[in-house]
Design a protein around this motif. Structure first.
Motif, short mmCIF file in Angstrom:
data_model
loop_
_atom_site.label_atom_id
_atom_site.label_comp_id
_atom_site.label_asym_id
_atom_site.label_seq_id
_atom_site.Cartn_x
_atom_site.Cartn_y
_atom_site.Cartn_z
N LYS A 104 -13.10 -30.25 22.77
CA LYS A 104 -13.30 -31.12 23.93
C LYS A 104 -14.76 -31.16 24.39
CE LYS A 104 -8.58 -30.40 25.56
NZ LYS A 104 -7.72 -29.83 26.62
N ASN A 145 -16.44 -33.82 22.70
CA ASN A 145 -15.65 -35.06 22.70
C ASN A 145 -14.89 -35.30 21.41
OD1 ASN A 145 -16.31 -35.87 25.35
ND2 ASN A 145 -18.29 -36.67 24.63
N THR A 193 -11.69 -35.28 20.51
CA THR A 193 -10.34 -35.27 21.08
C THR A 193 -9.34 -35.72 20.02
OG1 THR A 193 -10.59 -37.56 21.81
CG2 THR A 193 -11.27 -35.83 23.36
#
Length: 611
Positions: A383, A386, A388
């Motif tokens: 996370k 980024n 994800t």
């Protein structure tokens, strides 16, 4: 007798005899002759051995085709040696252990247990006849000839843990309380390295692994610390310690997990990898500040005990046929639903293992990657940068995948990309948090996905829960009351008449009724009784040992697709699915209670929402 240090590896090899196999046959042939396995089991083990570089005996045990003891007997015949299944730990001479490092004992799976000083003969248990050359070093350590007896590997390691644990007794933190003052930063660093604290934390992890706990909860209270383990899905208290040691214990866990010991205000996540009793155990650590101090939860993942095949996780024959048909499709979405800790990830891994072949490109994005599968590219969510689920899934589409596994669909973006992937010719496997299979359809719509996209992409949904298996050693047979039977959907009159009592009978692949089996494994006629938990030493008084799954599999039919497009309620969808043959979680649980796997109390506990 004065101890001598073990000689360096490879020393004095010239004087040692070459290990020979007097029988001349391979272990698989011997096990077939002993009746421990069949030719099909050997063939499967040889394939696994080739792929994973295992020994045949180890592969057979891991595949549950035979036991450690069967392999031990086969090796004893192959190498013309004696074998023994077990021994009471009291019969092992403690002074012998003081002369042998535990690392040597574990790495060679060897345990000296008796020394005849008059004859100068050391009795030794060993698991691996191919390591006899290394074990021969013990003759120099103890200045005695060796008499080696083969014993199952799991038993040898269990004995090693028990006898060495007797030397390092559990620390009593109550006696050390006066040694700790205020919890300032200097004391924190010093106490984290204090030997009693280290032994205390190590004992928590070791004992939790020994009793096959899935989680350790270290919970601070007003005046003391409570430690609870979750075993087979149920929490029970195992230790208490003075509150004064909380900072020291938390600091020690943080150091092991690579976390910031100075940060007490924010939650942190970390990971610990350890080898415990010869098994690789991966631990996920999570801390959170509470009103009474930091709380720690450690989740244990025993990689050696995980069965990654659909047949072994309790899926009934009719459900198994449906799932296999779905996961061999070229495209579509298969969702597994259920609460946290219901075995969803294990089901997905088992499905991937079923279809994992060299001609398929399989990619996964997970948080975290719990078990590493050979031949599959697995991506860990990050996370902070980024990375994800949505980002990983979007990237996968540029790598020409055949099958994609998404750890969890949590938001609209991930759901929409997964659906687009399925519509462009990919099979997508994922999980979603809902209480039953039908609610998974409406949950995707609630996230913001268009109903027609949900209807066109979903091929099946599976809901599941985990129930505890009744202990085979102490299960008690009893005649249930009509009210108990009726509550779980069992027809009381048919039950007492010995007929098949379920409204939705379960058939095997040949169309026959699935046989009733007692917890001990004995086949039974149609039951007029069930089993309940009693409690014994084998199950630590709980009456249960291990877990299995209860499932419901909803295959998306044309009627259900039309209902999804018009955004029908989940209860309406489930009603139609039941008319089409859906066996609910409670139906599956009732069947498992009747065939002796679990109890009615367990079924009611995990399927209460259906009442």
């Amino acid at each position: 007798m004065a101890a001598k240090p073990p000689p360096p590896p490879g020393a004095a090899k010239a004087q040692k005899a070459v290990v020979s196999r007097p029988d001349g046959r391979r272990i698989g042939e011997i096990l077939i002759e002993l009746g421990a396995i069949g030719p099909d089991a050997l063939s499967e083990a040889l394939q696994i051995q080739h792929l994973e570089d295992d020994r045949v005996g180890e592969a057979l045990v891991r595949l549950k085709h035979c036991s450690d003891w069967d392999v031990c007997q086969g090796l004893a015949r192959q190498f013309a040696m004696t074998c023994r299944e077990s021994i009471d730990v009291k019969d092992i001479e403690d002074e012998l252990i003081e002369q042998l490092p535990i690392q040597f004992a574990k790495s060679n799976s060897v345990l000296p247990w008796k020394l005849d000083e008059d004859e100068c003969v050391l009795e030794v248990f060993a698991a691996d006849p191919l390591k006899l050359l290394d074990i021969d070093d013990l003759s120099q350590v103890y200045d005695a000839d060796l008499n080696v007896t083969l014993m199952p590997r799991s038993t040898v390691h269990e004995l090693i843990n028990k006898v060495y644990a007797k030397r390092t007794k559990d620390v009593d933190l109550e006696r050390k309380e006066e040694e700790f003052g205020e919890e300032d930063e200097d004391i924190l660093h010093a106490s984290a390295e204090d030997a009693p604290i280290i032994r205390f934390v190590n004992s928590l992890i070791f004992n939790a692994s020994k009793e096959k706990a899935s989680d350790i909860h270290i919970e601070p209270g007003d005046k003391e610390i409570v430690v609870r383990n979750r075993v087979d899905g149920v929490l029970h208290e195992v230790k208490r310690a003075p509150k004064a040691h909380l900072a020291s214990i938390i600091a020690r866990v943080k150091i092991m997990a690579g976390l910031n010991i100075a940060e007490k205000r924010l939650p942190q996540d970390g990971r610990i990898r350890r080898k415990i009793a010869g098994k690789e155990v991966d631990m996920r650590v999570a801390t959170v500040p509470t009103a009474h101090g930091e709380r720690v939860t450690i989740r244990l993942l025993d990689k050696s005990s995980v069965l990654l095949n659909l047949e072994s996780i309790g899926i009934a024959p009719d459900h198994l046929r449906s799932i296999k048909e779905v996961i061999h499709r070229p495209h579509g979405i298969f969702l597994v639903t259920g609460p946290t800790g219901s075995g969803k990830t294990t089901t997905l891994y088992s499905a991937l293992s079923e279809i994992n072949t060299p001609d398929l490109n399989i990619l996964t994005v997970e948080d975290p990657v719990e078990f590493q599968l050979k031949g599959i590219s697995q991506v860990q969510v990050q996370k902070k940068i980024n990375l994800t689920f949505a980002a990983g899934l979007r990237s996968f589409l540029r790598h020409d995948p055949d099958v994609i596994m998404v750890g969890e669909i949590r938001d609209q973006e991930t759901a929409e990309i997964a659906i687009q992937a399925s519509l462009t010719g990919h099979l997508v496997l994922s999980t979603i948090h809902t209480n039953d299979s039908a609610t998974g359809i409406t949950r995707l719509v609630d996230m913001g996905v268009q109903p027609f996209l949900v209807a066109s992409s979903l091929v099946a949904l599976q809901a599941q829960r985990l129930v505890r298996r009744v202990c085979a050693h102490c299960a008690e047979a009893y005649v249930p009351s009509p009210a108990e039977l009726d509550e779980v959907g069992i027809d009381p009159d048919k039950f007492m008449d010995g007929e098949y009592p379920l409204k939705a009978p379960l058939l095997d692949e040949h169309g026959d009724f699935v046989p009733f089996v007692a917890p001990s494994g004995r086949r039974l006629p149609p039951p007029r009784h069930l089993f309940r938990a009693a409690g014994c030493n084998h199950c630590h008084g709980s009456g249960y040992s291990g877990r299995t799954g209860v499932y419901e599999v909803l295959t998306v039919s044309e009627e259900i697709r039309r209902m999804a497009i018009r955004n029908a309620d989940a209860s309406e969808i489930k009603a139609v699915a039941i008319k089409e043959g859906l066996r609910t979680l409670r139906d599956d649980g009732a069947h498992k209670a009747m065939i002796g796997m679990t109890t009615l109390e367990e079924v009611m506990r995990v399927t209460a929402e259906e009442a």
